[in-house]
Every structure is written in C-alpha cells, then in structure tokens.
Design an enzyme around this catalytic site. Structure first.
Site, PDB file in Angstrom:
ATOM      1  N   CYS A  14     -11.763  -7.652   6.268  1.00  0.00           N
ATOM      2  CA  CYS A  14     -12.114  -7.762   4.858  1.00  0.00           C
ATOM      3  C   CYS A  14     -12.113  -9.229   4.428  1.00  0.00           C
ATOM      4  O   CYS A  14     -11.075  -9.893   4.493  1.00  0.00           O
ATOM      5  CB  CYS A  14     -11.120  -6.957   4.020  1.00  0.00           C
ATOM      6  N   LYS A  44      -6.699   6.267   4.231  1.00  0.00           N
ATOM      7  CA  LYS A  44      -5.703   5.268   3.859  1.00  0.00           C
ATOM      8  C   LYS A  44      -4.338   5.943   3.731  1.00  0.00           C
ATOM      9  O   LYS A  44      -4.233   7.041   3.197  1.00  0.00           O
ATOM     10  CB  LYS A  44      -6.106   4.604   2.548  1.00  0.00           C
ATOM     11  N   SER A  70      -7.910 -10.149  -4.810  1.00  0.00           N
ATOM     12  CA  SER A  70      -7.743 -11.392  -4.055  1.00  0.00           C
ATOM     13  C   SER A  70      -7.614 -12.627  -4.945  1.00  0.00           C
ATOM     14  O   SER A  70      -6.771 -13.491  -4.690  1.00  0.00           O
ATOM     15  CB  SER A  70      -8.886 -11.570  -3.054  1.00  0.00           C
TER      16      SER A  70
END
Length: 102
Positions: A14, A44, A70
């Site tokens: 990612c 997940k 992020s």
C-alpha cells in the site's frame, strides 16, 4: 506520549502505508511493524477492524492513541515522535512534503 510503544499496522504493497513508514524511518522512531492481510479468504482480521472500522492501512498506535489516514499519521509522527524538526521547517513544509508523496 514520547517513550510509549509505537506500532505501525501496514500492508507493504500500500503506497499510503509506505508514506507513514518513510516518516517513521526519517524521524528515526523505534517501532514495531505489523503486516495486515487486506485480501484473501479470511478477510481483514476482526482485531484490526476494531481498531479501524474502515479497514484501511496504515494505522499508527502510540500507547493508547490510534491514528488513521496516512497524512494524519505523518503529521502526528512529526509533532510527537522521533528527532525534532526532521520532517519540517514549519507546518507549511510538512504540507508540501505530503503533496509530494500524494
């Protein structure tokens, strides 16, 4: 919060997670990296969805503090972890650095 354990929950494929990883490395933060499988038959993990219901990486955990997204993680790292002023000359410079990484 300075000396508490830091964990980056990530998936190495990612690019958003890679940005957070670069920030931790650049600031020379001691941290644990936990790889989260994002795909596959198991999906997940439930513990990860409990931490971030969106199920997205990266997630930064610093003590009891959990930071997602992020850009928010990079800002948190810059303000709270590692060597001072390694990522910036001011908040405007952090924003420029983030734009470069987008």
């Amino acid at each position: 919060l300075g000396m508490q354990e830091v964990t980056l929950y990530t998936n190495k494929m990612c690019p958003f997670a890679q940005k957070a990883w670069v920030a931790l490395e650049e600031k020379q933060v001691e941290y644990e990296m936990v790889e989260v499988g994002l795909y596959g038959s198991g999906g997940k993990p439930s513990w990860f969805l409990d931490m971030n219901p969106k199920g997205q990486v990266p997630v930064l955990k610093h003590g009891d503090e959990v930071v997602v997204e992020s850009d928010d993680i990079i800002k948190y790292i810059d303000k709270n972890l590692g060597k001072p002023s390694e990522l910036k000359g001011g908040d405007d410079e952090v924003e420029q650095w983030l734009k470069l990484l987008r």
